[in-house]
Design an enzyme around this catalytic site. Structure first.
Site, PDB file in Angstrom:
ATOM      1  N   HIS A 101      -9.988  -4.767   0.816  1.00 13.52           N
ATOM      2  CA  HIS A 101      -8.844  -3.964   1.258  1.00 13.52           C
ATOM      3  C   HIS A 101      -8.107  -3.378   0.049  1.00 13.52           C
ATOM      4  O   HIS A 101      -7.873  -4.074  -0.941  1.00 13.52           O
ATOM      5  CB  HIS A 101      -7.856  -4.824   2.044  1.00 13.52           C
ATOM      6  CG  HIS A 101      -8.248  -5.065   3.453  1.00 13.52           C
ATOM      7  ND1 HIS A 101      -9.306  -5.874   3.818  1.00 13.52           N
ATOM      8  CD2 HIS A 101      -7.705  -4.602   4.616  1.00 13.52           C
ATOM      9  CE1 HIS A 101      -9.393  -5.913   5.138  1.00 13.52           C
ATOM     10  NE2 HIS A 101      -8.440  -5.141   5.652  1.00 13.52           N
ATOM     11  N   ASN A 132     -12.713 -10.231  -5.433  1.00 15.43           N
ATOM     12  CA  ASN A 132     -11.907 -10.019  -4.234  1.00 15.43           C
ATOM     13  C   ASN A 132     -11.200 -11.301  -3.799  1.00 15.43           C
ATOM     14  O   ASN A 132     -10.039 -11.271  -3.384  1.00 15.43           O
ATOM     15  CB  ASN A 132     -12.800  -9.498  -3.103  1.00 15.43           C
ATOM     16  CG  ASN A 132     -12.041  -9.241  -1.819  1.00 15.43           C
ATOM     17  OD1 ASN A 132     -10.920  -8.754  -1.836  1.00 15.43           O
ATOM     18  ND2 ASN A 132     -12.661  -9.582  -0.696  1.00 15.43           N
TER      19      ASN A 132
END
Length: 312
Positions: A101, A132
């Protein structure tokens, strides 16, 4: 008649307030010609057709955004607004990269729709799994912790340098770096980070850089709506003292931000109108006009009558 005028006055002030308020809400959107701007309910992004992901995402983050309980659905899907160029979930399958994201789902937990919109593939970028789930997640949590204390304007995106190839049929570029930066109006502070797309155990502070360095790397103009002198000072400051978690940036006094200027103008207008109303309608009593006196006729005999009645 007076009530109609007062109603129009209130309506006019309300319209002015709403218009200026909506202008202020969008004033820090990045300036970048190479991309398609896509607006959602609570964030927006500039989409890059060549790389199949956003050049930047922009949103406001405060304590109100972080108090909701919207549940994460993981409904990754094609962005219907740019379906012609959008990546697909299949592009990431068996690629070895996470769907990272750019606008975090947790930053939109206050509203189910807002959170759902963060799962459009236009908001995703291929990230190394341990990046991430490691240093990038740490950075996101750090920004949220600050936002619980002060309102922030956040911009995040990839940096297409030293890229790691592409994935999927859509040829989604795997960026070599990512940036995240934010502006705190209350503390007149900007902080930017540039992180390589790889696992790292370095302290978060070591990734802090001046905002103008990110501008040179990306070609994007951040926070251009700020007064020029304030923008130059803040963007040139490395602000490596982020361990203080919100300490005041060094430097002298600055001109007020545009939002502060707008509030000041509205306050002056309202005060002027209130004073004008009080003077006109609730001032002292009107002075009574003095009655005009008619000239009094003189009594007595004229010189002619005196000579006639009293001859010498």
């Amino acid at each position: 008649m007076k009530s109609i005028l007062h109603g129009r006055l209130i309506f006019g002030l309300l319209f002015l307030f709403l218009a200026l308020g909506s202008f202020a809400d969008g004033r820090y959107i990045p300036v970048y010609d190479d991309g398609i701007r896509v607006d959602y309910k609570h964030y927006c992004l500039g989409f890059n057709k060549e790389h199949k992901q956003a050049n930047w995402v922009y949103y406001e983050l405060g304590s109100a955004n972080l108090t909701g309980k919207a549940s994460r659905k993981n409904d990754f899907r094609v962005d219907p607004k740019i379906s012609r160029w959008s990546a697909t979930p299949d592009d990431y399958k068996r690629s070895g990269y996470d769907r990272g994201h750019l606008c975090p789902a947790a930053d939109m937990s206050f509203n189910a729709k807002a959170m759902s919109e963060t799962f459009y593939m236009s908001n995703m970028s291929p990230q190394v799994p341990m990046f991430n789930r490691g240093i990038w997640k740490e950075l996101e949590e750090h920004v949220r912790n600050r936002a619980r204390k002060e309102k922030l304007y956040v911009v995040t995106g990839p940096i297409f340098k030293s890229n790691k190839g592409a994935i999927g049929k859509g040829k989604v570029t795997v960026p070599g770096y990512y940036y995240k930066l934010f502006y705190s109006p209350s503390k007149q502070q900007m902080i930017a980070y540039v992180l390589p797309n790889e696992e790292s155990r370095r302290p978060l502070n070591s990734f802090a850089v001046p905002v103008d360095k990110v501008e040179k790397m990306t070609g994007i103009d951040f926070f251009s709506q700020l007064p020029d002198d304030l923008e130059r000072v803040l963007e040139a400051d490395t602000l490596s003292h982020v361990s203080r978690d919100g300490g005041q940036a060094s430097g002298g006094s600055y001109r007020p931000t545009r939002n502060q200027q707008i509030i000041a103008v509205i306050a002056v207008i309202v005060i002027f109108l209130v004073v004008h109303f009080l003077i006109k309608h609730r001032g002292g009593k009107k002075k009574k006009k003095k009655p005009t006196r008619k000239p009094v006729k003189k009594t007595g005999m004229s010189k002619k009558s005196i000579k006639k009645n009293y001859p010498h």
